[in-house]
Scaffold this motif. Sequence first.
Motif, PDB file in Angstrom:
ATOM      1  N   ARG A 226     -11.572  28.754  20.691  1.00 18.87           N
ATOM      2  CA  ARG A 226     -10.421  28.583  21.604  1.00 18.87           C
ATOM      3  C   ARG A 226     -10.981  28.360  23.006  1.00 18.87           C
ATOM      4  N   ILE A 227     -10.985  27.095  23.463  1.00 17.03           N
ATOM      5  CA  ILE A 227     -11.583  26.771  24.759  1.00 17.03           C
ATOM      6  C   ILE A 227     -10.646  25.993  25.673  1.00 17.03           C
ATOM      7  N   LEU A 228      -9.469  25.600  25.175  1.00 11.83           N
ATOM      8  CA  LEU A 228      -8.608  24.712  25.950  1.00 11.83           C
ATOM      9  C   LEU A 228      -7.577  25.486  26.769  1.00 11.83           C
ATOM     10  N   ASP A 229      -8.055  26.359  27.630  1.00 15.26           N
ATOM     11  CA  ASP A 229      -7.171  27.037  28.571  1.00 15.26           C
ATOM     12  C   ASP A 229      -8.021  27.519  29.742  1.00 15.26           C
ATOM     13  N   ASP A 230      -7.525  28.496  30.483  1.00 20.63           N
ATOM     14  CA  ASP A 230      -8.195  28.914  31.715  1.00 20.63           C
ATOM     15  C   ASP A 230      -9.000  30.192  31.557  1.00 20.63           C
ATOM     16  N   ILE A 231      -9.320  30.589  30.332  1.00 20.61           N
ATOM     17  CA  ILE A 231     -10.001  31.865  30.097  1.00 20.61           C
ATOM     18  C   ILE A 231     -11.451  31.594  29.712  1.00 20.61           C
ATOM     19  N   ALA A 232     -12.377  32.027  30.559  1.00 16.80           N
ATOM     20  CA  ALA A 232     -13.797  31.796  30.305  1.00 16.80           C
ATOM     21  C   ALA A 232     -14.358  32.759  29.264  1.00 16.80           C
ATOM     22  N   ASP A 233     -13.850  33.984  29.218  1.00 16.53           N
ATOM     23  CA  ASP A 233     -14.355  35.009  28.300  1.00 16.53           C
ATOM     24  C   ASP A 233     -13.177  35.655  27.592  1.00 16.53           C
ATOM     25  N   PRO A 257      -9.841  40.487  13.629  1.00 17.52           N
ATOM     26  CA  PRO A 257     -10.238  39.195  14.202  1.00 17.52           C
ATOM     27  C   PRO A 257     -10.602  39.358  15.672  1.00 17.52           C
ATOM     28  N   TYR A 258     -11.535  38.560  16.137  1.00 18.39           N
ATOM     29  CA  TYR A 258     -11.918  38.638  17.547  1.00 18.39           C
ATOM     30  C   TYR A 258     -12.574  37.339  17.967  1.00 18.39           C
ATOM     31  N   TYR A 259     -12.644  37.137  19.289  1.00 19.10           N
ATOM     32  CA  TYR A 259     -13.371  36.005  19.848  1.00 19.10           C
ATOM     33  C   TYR A 259     -14.719  36.492  20.373  1.00 19.10           C
ATOM     34  N   THR A 260     -15.754  35.711  20.122  1.00 21.12           N
ATOM     35  CA  THR A 260     -17.095  36.062  20.572  1.00 21.12           C
ATOM     36  C   THR A 260     -17.239  35.771  22.067  1.00 21.12           C
ATOM     37  N   VAL A 261     -18.432  36.030  22.604  1.00 23.16           N
ATOM     38  CA  VAL A 261     -18.692  35.752  24.019  1.00 23.16           C
ATOM     39  C   VAL A 261     -18.652  34.253  24.316  1.00 23.16           C
ATOM     40  N   ASP A 262     -18.705  33.424  23.278  1.00 22.78           N
ATOM     41  CA  ASP A 262     -18.609  31.975  23.457  1.00 22.78           C
ATOM     42  C   ASP A 262     -17.220  31.446  23.114  1.00 22.78           C
ATOM     43  N   ASN A 263     -16.249  32.346  22.943  1.00 20.75           N
ATOM     44  CA  ASN A 263     -14.866  32.002  22.606  1.00 20.75           C
ATOM     45  C   ASN A 263     -14.736  31.415  21.198  1.00 20.75           C
ATOM     46  N   ASP A 264     -15.678  31.737  20.312  1.00 19.22           N
ATOM     47  CA  ASP A 264     -15.607  31.334  18.917  1.00 19.22           C
ATOM     48  C   ASP A 264     -14.896  32.417  18.116  1.00 19.22           C
ATOM     49  N   LEU A 265     -14.169  32.005  17.080  1.00 17.19           N
ATOM     50  CA  LEU A 265     -13.361  32.942  16.300  1.00 17.19           C
ATOM     51  C   LEU A 265     -14.172  33.555  15.167  1.00 17.19           C
TER      52      LEU A 265
END
Length: 274
Positions: A226-233, A257-265
């Motif tokens: 999830r990278i298409l918004d304004d959240i870097a972390d 479920p969680y997002y990693t430090v690279d915003n990967d699911l």
Amino acid sequence: MTGTSEDRLPYAVDCTAEADGTIRFAVEAAGPTGLVLKRRKSGDRVRLALTEAPDGRPSAVLEAATELAEGRWDVFTEGGPAGEQRVEPGLRDLRKLIDRTPPPTATTVVARVPYRTADGTLAIRSWSRSPHAEAGELTGRAGALTVRAQLYGAALGADAMVEARLRGAPGQVHREPARTGADGAFSCTLRYGPLAAGDGEGARLWDLWLLPEGVEGGVPGVRISRILDDIADRKSVFVYPGSPCGDGAVRAATATPYYTVDNDLSVRIDAPKS
């Protein structure tokens, strides 16, 4: 950084981010002649010349076409009395990044988010992915997670599936079929039970990938992110509740479920508590 006059860096920099990846910078004080972006853990540098904007402030533009490799880029001024120096983030206008949607025909997805680091300095988180699977709504229910997402840069085949890969154990995977829609949209319900099966102590971390054409297809796996918004972390911002992996009849592991430090699911499986 406490914000006192003794702790403050000499320059603050405002940022305006555009949906296409352009970032406009404005320095709040005269002195520097340029900005330098440095990618961490590499020797990559991008220099931006500062020129006077109509409002009189030294300004620079990172063009969308300028290559910025994926990673974290720290922002420095150069040409001031002390040479290269880190800068404080000023105003950050990120409104055009919120829920942006590239056209379905986009072959590469570029995302650049200016953010404040833990030590109070300005940095840019950059992604450049082709193809890219953008995670959307996550729905948790007893024993399963449903993911809705959008694929860019590749076509979805009839045998498309989502593959969970156990981190640190190459070859150990679990696959579920993907339900495909129009223009690259897809969804998948991932059962937690198979992720929790087997012996072992400690947490198991499963990274989620899309196989656009299935196991035998020619397109490599695409990381779901999830990278298409304004959240870097996202990791500390989007926190999801855990749920039992089983049906409640026996003591079960917990899946989160969680997002990693690279915003990967990813999905974390924790063993049952004794």
